[in-house]
Design an enzyme around this catalytic site. Structure first.
Site, PDB file in Angstrom:
ATOM      1  CG  HIS A  55       2.054  -9.043  -7.682  1.00 45.89           C
ATOM      2  ND1 HIS A  55       1.699  -8.518  -8.906  1.00 45.89           N
ATOM      3  CD2 HIS A  55       2.446  -7.975  -6.938  1.00 45.89           C
ATOM      4  CE1 HIS A  55       1.859  -7.204  -8.901  1.00 45.89           C
ATOM      5  NE2 HIS A  55       2.317  -6.840  -7.724  1.00 45.89           N
ATOM      6  CE  LYS A  63       0.077   4.531 -13.656  1.00 46.86           C
ATOM      7  NZ  LYS A  63       0.762   3.997 -12.643  1.00 46.86           N
ATOM      8  NE  ARG A  87       8.940  -4.313  -6.972  1.00 51.41           N
ATOM      9  CZ  ARG A  87       8.044  -3.604  -7.618  1.00 51.41           C
ATOM     10  NH1 ARG A  87       7.705  -3.921  -8.854  1.00 51.41           N
ATOM     11  NH2 ARG A  87       7.489  -2.554  -7.067  1.00 51.41           N
ATOM     12  CB  SER A  89       1.895  -4.130 -12.658  1.00 54.26           C
ATOM     13  OG  SER A  89       1.672  -5.035 -11.604  1.00 54.26           O
TER      14      SER A  89
HETATM   15  P1  ADP Z   1       0.874  -0.901  -5.155  1.00 50.96           P
HETATM   16  O1  ADP Z   1       0.242   0.016  -6.152  1.00 50.96           O
HETATM   17  O2  ADP Z   1       0.169  -0.952  -3.837  1.00 50.96           O
HETATM   18  O3  ADP Z   1       2.366  -0.745  -5.004  1.00 50.96           O
HETATM   19  P2  ADP Z   1       1.452  -3.316  -6.622  1.00 50.96           P
HETATM   20  O4  ADP Z   1       0.451  -4.232  -7.241  1.00 50.96           O
HETATM   21  O5  ADP Z   1       2.384  -2.614  -7.529  1.00 50.96           O
HETATM   22  O6  ADP Z   1       0.579  -2.342  -5.747  1.00 50.96           O
HETATM   23  O7  ADP Z   1       2.324  -4.105  -5.559  1.00 50.96           O
HETATM   24  C1  ADP Z   1       1.757  -4.723  -4.430  1.00 50.96           C
HETATM   25  C2  ADP Z   1       2.874  -5.222  -3.528  1.00 50.96           C
HETATM   26  O8  ADP Z   1       3.599  -6.260  -4.205  1.00 50.96           O
HETATM   27  C3  ADP Z   1       3.926  -4.191  -3.145  1.00 50.96           C
HETATM   28  O9  ADP Z   1       4.344  -4.429  -1.817  1.00 50.96           O
HETATM   29  C4  ADP Z   1       5.066  -4.444  -4.087  1.00 50.96           C
HETATM   30  O10 ADP Z   1       6.306  -4.060  -3.531  1.00 50.96           O
HETATM   31  C5  ADP Z   1       4.980  -5.947  -4.228  1.00 50.96           C
HETATM   32  N1  ADP Z   1       5.550  -6.390  -5.496  1.00 50.96           N
HETATM   33  C6  ADP Z   1       5.402  -5.871  -6.712  1.00 50.96           C
HETATM   34  N2  ADP Z   1       6.115  -6.539  -7.643  1.00 50.96           N
HETATM   35  C7  ADP Z   1       6.745  -7.535  -6.976  1.00 50.96           C
HETATM   36  C8  ADP Z   1       7.673  -8.564  -7.357  1.00 50.96           C
HETATM   37  N3  ADP Z   1       8.114  -8.675  -8.605  1.00 50.96           N
HETATM   38  N4  ADP Z   1       8.110  -9.413  -6.398  1.00 50.96           N
HETATM   39  C9  ADP Z   1       7.675  -9.281  -5.113  1.00 50.96           C
HETATM   40  N5  ADP Z   1       6.844  -8.311  -4.698  1.00 50.96           N
HETATM   41  C10 ADP Z   1       6.384  -7.456  -5.601  1.00 50.96           C
END
Ligand code: ADP
Length: 157
Positions: free
Chosen positions: A16, A40, A89, A127
């Protein structure tokens, strides 16, 4: 330009953070929007997630951190964002992200979604994976910012 980067960030990973840094370089301004009601129950409260992102992006003066509830497009419009930033990803992200992007475009035709491909060495990070590793006592320092590693340690010890 101002990019809105919406997500759950439960918790923020280095993947992120990489996207936020590159978003700043490309667009000049990134508003990280933390979803207050993920489907959740989150592992970290909204306040914790906001704090983690603020601390981890403290070195970047192009970032602001807000919370939101409801539609990303409404949040983008309210915050006068020019575009929505999302990360890709692997192929597994693609179908879901494309569906959301089309839905958002049908709701707000003027708002573009821009995808950035993650750095290869961050492409395995999620995450949920980070929480799983931390819950079994594994090392997560190379996966998350320091502030998140400390919070994960507290959560599972
Ligand atoms: P959501 O529940 O909206 O998917 P996330 O926090 O999981 O929220 O992810 C937010 C955004 O960040 C999404 O577009 C996801 O694809 C991207 N993302 C998650 N992990 C990574 C990573 N390791 N590298 C780049 N982008 C990521």
């Amino acid at each position: 330009m101002r990019a809105l980067y919406p997500g759950s960030f439960d918790p923020l990973t280095l993947g992120h953070l990489d996207l936020i840094e590159r978003g700043c370089a490309l667009f000049g301004e990134v508003v990280v929007a933390v979803l207050s009601n993920p489907g959740k129950t989150p592992a970290f409260s909204l306040e914790q997630r906001l704090k983690q992102i603020k601390v981890a992006t403290n070195h970047l003066n192009c970032v602001s951190v807000i919370s939101f509830d409801g539609l990303s497009v409404s949040c983008a419009q309210q915050n006068k964002a020019d575009l929505i930033l999302r990360g890709l990803r692997a192929m597994s992200d693609f179908e879901y992200e494309l569906q959301i992007a089309h839905t958002n475009r049908s709701l707000a035709p003027d708002l573009q979604t821009i995808f950035l491909a993650t750095e290869a060495h961050h492409s395995f990070l999620s995450s949920s994976l980070v929480k799983e590793v931390a819950s079994f006592g594994g090392k997560v320092d190379h996966m998350v910012p320091e502030v998140v590693a400390e919070d994960l340690h507290r959560l599972f010890n």
